[in-house]
Scaffold this motif. Structure first.
Motif, mmCIF file in Angstrom:
data_model
loop_
_atom_site.group_PDB
_atom_site.id
_atom_site.type_symbol
_atom_site.label_atom_id
_atom_site.label_comp_id
_atom_site.label_asym_id
_atom_site.label_seq_id
_atom_site.Cartn_x
_atom_site.Cartn_y
_atom_site.Cartn_z
ATOM 1 N N ASP A 1 0.836 -1.208 0.000
ATOM 2 C CA ASP A 1 0.000 0.000 0.000
ATOM 3 C C ASP A 1 0.867 1.253 0.000
ATOM 4 O O ASP A 1 0.556 2.237 -0.690
ATOM 5 C CB ASP A 1 -0.927 0.007 1.225
ATOM 6 C CG ASP A 1 -2.014 -1.052 1.133
ATOM 7 O OD1 ASP A 1 -2.292 -1.504 -0.001
ATOM 8 O OD2 ASP A 1 -2.570 -1.434 2.179
ATOM 9 N N ASN A 2 1.968 1.220 0.764
ATOM 10 C CA ASN A 2 2.882 2.359 0.798
ATOM 11 C C ASN A 2 3.492 2.591 -0.585
ATOM 12 O O ASN A 2 3.603 3.739 -1.047
ATOM 13 C CB ASN A 2 3.983 2.089 1.828
ATOM 14 C CG ASN A 2 5.023 3.196 1.878
ATOM 15 O OD1 ASN A 2 4.686 4.366 2.065
ATOM 16 N ND2 ASN A 2 6.278 2.841 1.689
ATOM 17 N N ARG B 1 2.204 1.746 -3.506
ATOM 18 C CA ARG B 1 1.157 2.287 -4.392
ATOM 19 C C ARG B 1 0.851 3.744 -4.072
ATOM 20 O O ARG B 1 0.607 4.552 -4.980
ATOM 21 C CB ARG B 1 -0.107 1.433 -4.265
ATOM 22 C CG ARG B 1 -0.011 0.100 -4.986
ATOM 23 C CD ARG B 1 -1.369 -0.569 -5.073
ATOM 24 N NE ARG B 1 -1.773 -1.118 -3.796
ATOM 25 C CZ ARG B 1 -1.598 -2.388 -3.426
ATOM 26 N NH1 ARG B 1 -1.017 -3.232 -4.261
ATOM 27 N NH2 ARG B 1 -1.995 -2.818 -2.255
ATOM 28 N N ASP B 2 0.859 4.084 -2.783
ATOM 29 C CA ASP B 2 0.557 5.471 -2.387
ATOM 30 C C ASP B 2 1.614 6.438 -2.918
ATOM 31 O O ASP B 2 1.282 7.536 -3.385
ATOM 32 C CB ASP B 2 0.479 5.575 -0.857
ATOM 33 C CG ASP B 2 -0.763 4.890 -0.299
ATOM 34 O OD1 ASP B 2 -1.706 4.647 -1.086
ATOM 35 O OD2 ASP B 2 -0.785 4.580 0.906
ATOM 36 N N ILE B 3 2.890 6.023 -2.843
ATOM 37 C CA ILE B 3 3.967 6.887 -3.356
ATOM 38 C C ILE B 3 3.795 7.090 -4.860
ATOM 39 O O ILE B 3 3.915 8.218 -5.380
ATOM 40 C CB ILE B 3 5.347 6.275 -3.040
ATOM 41 C CG1 ILE B 3 5.592 6.260 -1.525
ATOM 42 C CG2 ILE B 3 6.457 7.062 -3.743
ATOM 43 C CD1 ILE B 3 6.855 5.530 -1.103
ATOM 44 N N CYS B 4 3.481 5.996 -5.568
ATOM 45 C CA CYS B 4 3.272 6.093 -7.022
ATOM 46 C C CYS B 4 2.069 6.981 -7.338
ATOM 47 O O CYS B 4 2.117 7.817 -8.247
ATOM 48 C CB CYS B 4 3.061 4.704 -7.624
ATOM 49 S SG CYS B 4 4.516 3.640 -7.537
ATOM 50 N N ASN B 5 0.998 6.798 -6.568
ATOM 51 C CA ASN B 5 -0.234 7.577 -6.784
ATOM 52 C C ASN B 5 0.010 9.066 -6.561
ATOM 53 O O ASN B 5 -0.418 9.921 -7.359
ATOM 54 C CB ASN B 5 -1.324 7.049 -5.847
ATOM 55 C CG ASN B 5 -2.693 7.579 -6.209
ATOM 56 O OD1 ASN B 5 -2.938 7.969 -7.344
ATOM 57 N ND2 ASN B 5 -3.596 7.616 -5.245
ATOM 58 N N ASP B 6 0.722 9.383 -5.479
ATOM 59 C CA ASP B 6 1.023 10.789 -5.177
ATOM 60 C C ASP B 6 1.898 11.401 -6.270
ATOM 61 O O ASP B 6 1.710 12.561 -6.655
ATOM 62 C CB ASP B 6 1.737 10.904 -3.819
ATOM 63 C CG ASP B 6 0.825 10.526 -2.655
ATOM 64 O OD1 ASP B 6 -0.405 10.503 -2.865
ATOM 65 O OD2 ASP B 6 1.347 10.228 -1.565
ATOM 66 N N LYS C 1 -0.264 12.047 -9.417
ATOM 67 C CA LYS C 1 -1.173 13.193 -9.179
ATOM 68 C C LYS C 1 -0.420 14.514 -9.264
ATOM 69 O O LYS C 1 -0.936 15.509 -9.779
ATOM 70 C CB LYS C 1 -1.838 13.061 -7.809
ATOM 71 C CG LYS C 1 -2.983 12.070 -7.766
ATOM 72 C CD LYS C 1 -3.630 12.066 -6.383
ATOM 73 C CE LYS C 1 -4.820 11.110 -6.331
ATOM 74 N NZ LYS C 1 -5.423 11.063 -4.971
ATOM 75 N N HIS D 1 -8.047 4.743 -12.133
ATOM 76 C CA HIS D 1 -8.497 5.978 -11.501
ATOM 77 C C HIS D 1 -9.280 6.830 -12.499
ATOM 78 O O HIS D 1 -9.006 6.835 -13.700
ATOM 79 C CB HIS D 1 -7.304 6.776 -10.964
ATOM 80 C CG HIS D 1 -6.662 6.125 -9.787
ATOM 81 N ND1 HIS D 1 -5.554 6.639 -9.150
ATOM 82 C CD2 HIS D 1 -6.963 4.994 -9.099
ATOM 83 C CE1 HIS D 1 -5.205 5.866 -8.150
ATOM 84 N NE2 HIS D 1 -6.045 4.856 -8.105
#
Length: 725
Positions: free
Chosen positions: A165-166, A168-173, A176, A211
Motif C-alpha cells: 500500500d505504501n 502504491r501510495d507513493i506512485c499515486n502521489d 497526481k 483511476h
C-alpha cells in the motif's frame, strides 16, 4: 556418438585446474609475520603468557551506514542530469541486482524498504522521461526498461499489504503531482510513468489506470495534434491492454481510434506504435482459435506490415523493434507463425536486432520464438471436463490446425536454418537486468523445443548452444532451470562431451544433469539425465570423480529398481561406466548392502541391453576387486545358474562378459571358488566354447574361454588332454 557400456571412453583427458592441496601444505610450513621470532629476551612471565600464534581479532564493523551511503549515492545518480545514460543504466543495474533479496526466505529486506522510501520517486522520474521533449535526463535505449524491471523487483520483494500500500501510495502521489491540464508536458510525463509501471509492477500501473479520468486522458491524447502526445498515449494504451478485461475495454473504445491514427499519421514512429496496439488487441484471445478478436485474415495483414517494417534497414532501430513487439503478439495465431517462418529475411532481421546493443527487444524476441515453437506451458485437457463444459455451455479452447506436431517440427527446422541458435547464444550473454528470469525461462523453453529431434542437436552444439545453456541451467526460475537442464541432458546423451562442452566447461554440466535425477522430475527428464551421465562417465576419470562428489550415486542406484525398463537400463549403463572409479568400487565392498546382489540378478533378466550393462559392470568390478569374486557367491543362491546362462547366451557381447566374470573368479586367489567353478557344468561350457573354430563375431568369447581353461590348468584343477600312443 555411440553410448558406452562395457569400456569407458578413450577420448583425450581434459586438463583440470591445479589442486590447492599442495599450496595449502606449503603455506602451512611458513610462519606468519606476527609470530614471535626470538623468545630469548622475554621474561619468564612473558614466556608463559605469550603464544607463538596469537589469534587475530578484527574489530566488529557495522556496514549498515556505509551501505545506506552507497544506496543514496546510486539513487542520486539515477535522477541526476550530470550522469550519462550508460552511467544511469549501471546504477539501475546495481540496484536491481543487489537491493531485492535473492531468496525470499531471507527475513531481512530492509534495503528494499530503504530504496522505496528514499528513491522510488527518482526511479519513477526516469520511467517518465520523453527524449523528444527538451530538458530531459540523458538516457540510453535500455534505461527506461531497466527502471521498470527494478520497480518490479522492488514490488515483488515486499512482504505484506501495508508495504505494498505504501508503494502504491507513493506512485499515486507522484502521478497526481504530475497531472496538470495547463501543462501538457507534465501530463504526458505522468502517462509515460504509468507505461513504465505497466511494464514492471503491472498491478500498480493497472490500478492507476483505473483511476477516474486517466484512461479518458490517454484516449484524448491520441487525438492531440502533437506527435509526441500521440506517441506516448498509444504506448500507454498498448501496455494497458495486457489483461483481457482491459483489452475488451479498448477494443470497444479505442480500436477505431488506433485505426484512424494508423491511416492518417505520416510519422513512422506513431504509425508503428498504433499498428502494434492493433496487433496486441488482435491477439487478446491467445492461441485459442475460437477467440479471434478481428475478422478472418486481419491478423495476417497486420503481421505482413510488421514484417515489412522489420526488413527495412532504412527505418531506425527503435521503430523496427516495435515491429517485433507486434509479431510477439500476433504469433499467437498459427497462420501468422507459419507465414513468419516462411519469410527468412524477416527472421534473419529479427535475429540481427536481437544481437544489437538495444536489449529492450529481448523479451519480444523470446515471446515470438516461444510462439513459433509452441513451447509455452500447455495445460492437459481432460476429455470428460471438455464434455462437461460443452454441456454447461462454457467456452472450450480450440487448437488451430497448424499447431499440430508436424507443423511445429517444420517451423523448428526453418528457425534452425535461419540461425536462431547464434541469436539465442548472444541473448543469453546480455549483462543487463532486462534479461529477467522470465525471459531466461522462455529462452530455455525455446532451446528445449529446438533440441527435440536428435539430428538437430549437432547444429545446436556447432553454433554455441551448449555453452549458452549452462547459465540458463544455473540461474532463473525453477521451471526455466529444469528446461535448460533437460536440453543439456539431450545434448550430452548423444554428443562427444569434448566437442559439445569444450575445456573445463564439461565439469559444469554434471550438476544440471544430477538435478534432473530428483524423483519429482518427469520420467523422460530422469532418463535423459541418466543417458547424459553415462556418456560423461565414459569420458574421463576426473568426470567420474566429479559425478561421485555431486552425490549422484544414490539417485542413480535408486533408478536401478525402477519398473520402467528404459530408465532401469539407463541407470545400469551409467553404473557400468562408473565402476572403474575407486570410490564406487568401495561402495560394493561395503557390508550390509545389496548392490552386488542387484547387479547379479539384473544379469539374469531377459532384456539384452540390461544384461550387457549389468554383466559389464560385474566383469569390471571382479577384475578390479578380487574380494568381490568371493562375495558374488554369497549374495544369492542363483549366482551359478545366472553365470552359466551368461556364458551360453546367443548374444556375443553378453557371452563375452559372462566369460570374463568366470576368468576373474578363477583368478581371484580363492582356490575353493575356482574348484567349485570347475566341478560344475561350467567346465563343459568352457571346453565347448574354447574348442570352437575361430570366428570374428565371437572371437572375444572364444579367446576368453581358452584363457579360463589355461588358468584352470595352471591351478592344477584340470590336466591337458593327451591321446593314447
Amino acid at each position: 556418438m555411440k553410448r558406452l557400456h562395457w569400456q569407458p571412453a578413450t577420448y583425450s583427458s581434459v586438463s583440470m585446474t591445479p589442486s590447492l592441496v599442495g599450496i595449502r601444505e606449503n603455506m602451512g610450513k611458513r610462519r606468519p609475520w606476527f609470530w614471535v621470532r626470538n623468545r630469548s629476551n622475554l621474561t619468564l612471565e612473558q614466556k608463559c603468557t605469550t603464544k607463538t600464534s596469537p589469534p587475530i581479532i578484527f574489530p566488529s564493523v557495522d556496514a549498515s551506514k556505509d551501505l545506506k551511503t552507497i544506496l543514496l549515492s546510486l539513487l542520486e545518480m539515477v535522477a541526476s542530469k550530470k550522469v550519462s545514460g550508460h552511467g544511469r543504466d549501471q546504477a539501475l543495474n546495481l540496484l536491481s541486482k543487489n537491493v531485492p533479496r535473492k531468496d525470499k526466505k531471507e527475513p531481512d529486506h530492509s534495503r528494499t524498504l530503504f530504496t522505496i522510501d528514499h528513491g522510488l520517486k527518482k526511479i519513477l522520474k526516469v520511467c517518465g522521461q520523453i527524449s523528444e521533449l527538451p530538458d530531459q535526463l540523458p538516457l540510453t535505449e535500455n534505461t527506461q526498461l531497466i527502471a521498470s524491471v527494478l520497480l518490479n523487483k522492488l514490488y515483488d520483494d515486499l512482504k505484506c499489504d501495508p508495504e505494498r500500500d505504501n508503494f502504491r501510495d507513493i506512485c499515486n502521489d507522484y502521478i497526481k503531482s504530475k497531472i496538470d491540464p495547463n501543462d501538457m508536458d507534465k501530463t504526458i510525463h505522468a502517462i509515460n510513468t504509468i507505461s513504465g509501471l505497466l511494464q514492471g509492477p503491472f498491478e500498480v500501473g493497472n490500478a492507476l489506470i483505473g483511476h477516474q479520468g486517466i484512461m479518458e486522458m490517454m484516449v484524448a491524447l491520441c487525438s492531440s495534434e502533437r506527435e509526441v502526445d500521440q506517441m506516448v498515449a498509444v504506448e500507454a494504451l498498448i501496455h494497458s491492454s495486457t489483461k483481457m478485461s482491459r483489452a475488451s475495454f479498448i477494443i470497444t473504445n479505442g480500436v477505431s481510434l488506433l485505426k484512424d491514427i494508423y491511416k492518417k499519421t505520416k510519422n513512422e514512429k506513431i504509425k508503428i506504435r498504433s499498428l502494434v496496439g492493433l496487433c496486441k488487441l488482435g491477439s487478446a484471445g491467445g492461441d485459442d482459435y475460437s477467440l479471434r478478436q478481428f475478422a478472418e485474415g486481419s491478423t495476417e495483414k497486420l503481421a505482413k506490415q510488421c514484417r515489412k517494417w522489420l526488413c527495412n534497414p532504412q527505418i531506425d532501430t527503435k521503430t523496427r523493434n516495435w515491429a517485433i513487439e507486434g509479431l510477439a503478439y500476433l504469433t499467437n495465431d498459427a497462420d501468422v507463425k507459419d507465414d513468419f517462418v516462411e519469410d527468412e529475411p524477416a527472421m534473419k532481421a529479427m535475429f540481427e536486432l536481437a544481437k544489437s546493443k538495444d536489449k529492450t527487444i529481448l523479451y519480444a524476441v523470446a515471446c515470438t520464438l516461444v510462439n513459433c515453437t509452441n513451447s509455452y506451458e500447455k495445460k492437459d485437457i481432460i476429455p470428460e471436463l471438455v464434455q462437461l463444459a460443452k454441456f454447461s455451455k462454457q467456452h472450450v479452447p480450440e487448437q488451430h490446425p497448424k499447431d499440430k506436431k508436424d507443423f511445429i517440427d517444420r517451423r523448428v527446422k526453418r528457425l534452425l536454418k535461419a540461425g536462431v541458435i547464434s541469436a539465442l547464444a548472444v541473448m543469453v550473454k546480455a549483462d543487463s537486468s532486462i534479461l529477467t528470469d522470465q525471459t531466461k525461462e522462455m529462452l530455455s523453453r525455446v532451446f528445449l523445443a529446438l533440441s527435440d529431434d536428435p539430428k538437430d542437436r549437432g547444429i545446436i552444439v556447432a553454433q554455441g548452444g551448449g555453452k549458452a545453456l549452462i547459465p540458463l541451467a544455473l540461474e532463473g526460475t525453477e521451471a526455466g532451470k529444469v528446461k535448460a537442464c533437460h536440453t543439456i541432458a539431450k545434448i550430452a546423451s548423444i554428443s562427444n562431451p569434448e566437442i559439445a562442452f569444450p575445456g573445463e566447461r564439461v565439469y559444469e554440466v554434471v550438476r544440471p544433469l544430477v538435478n534432473l535425477l530428483h524423483t519429482d522430475r518427469e520420467g523422460m527428464q530422469n532418463y535423459e539425465a541418466l543417458r547424459g551421465l553415462t556418456n560423461l562417465a565414459g569420458f574421463s576419470e576426473k568426470l567420474r570423480v566429479k559425478i561421485v562428489k555431486e552425490n549422484a550415486i544414490p539417485d542413480i542406484e535408486n533408478y536401478m529398481f525402477e519398473e520402467h525398463d528404459q530408465i532401469r537400463q539407463a541407470a545400469t549403463e551409467c553404473v557400468c561406466n562408473l565402476v572403474t572409479c575407486k570410490e564406487v568400487q568401495d561402495r560394493y565392498l561395503e557390508d550390509g548392502n545389496d548392490r552386488l546382489k542387484l547387479l547379479v540378478l539384473l544379469c539374469g533378466e531377459d532384456e539384452e541391453k540390461l544384461q550387457i550393462a549389468a554383466a559389464g559392470a560385474l566383469a569390471m568390478l571382479t577384475a578390479a576387486q578380487k574380494k568381490l569374486s568371493t562375495k558374488l557367491t554369497q549374495v544369492t543362491t542363483q549366482w551359478m545358474e545366472i553365470l552359466q546362462r551368461l556364458c551360453l547366451h546367443d548374444n556375443p557381447w553378453i557371452q563375452h562378459r559372462g566369460l570374463v566374470v568366470v576368468y576373474n573368479m578363477l583368478n581371484s586367489d580363492d582356490r575353493e571358488l575356482a574348484k567349485k567353478l570347475i566341478e560344475s557344468e561350467l567346465l563343459e561350457i568352457l571346453s565347448v566354447i574354447g574348442k570352437a573354430e575361430d570366428n570374428p563375431k565371437r572371437q572375444g568369447s572364444i579367446d576368453t574361454a581358452r584363457e579360463c581353461l589355461v588358468k584352470a590348468m595352471d591351478l592344477g584343477l584340470i590336466k591337458p588332454f593327451s591321446s593314447p600312443s
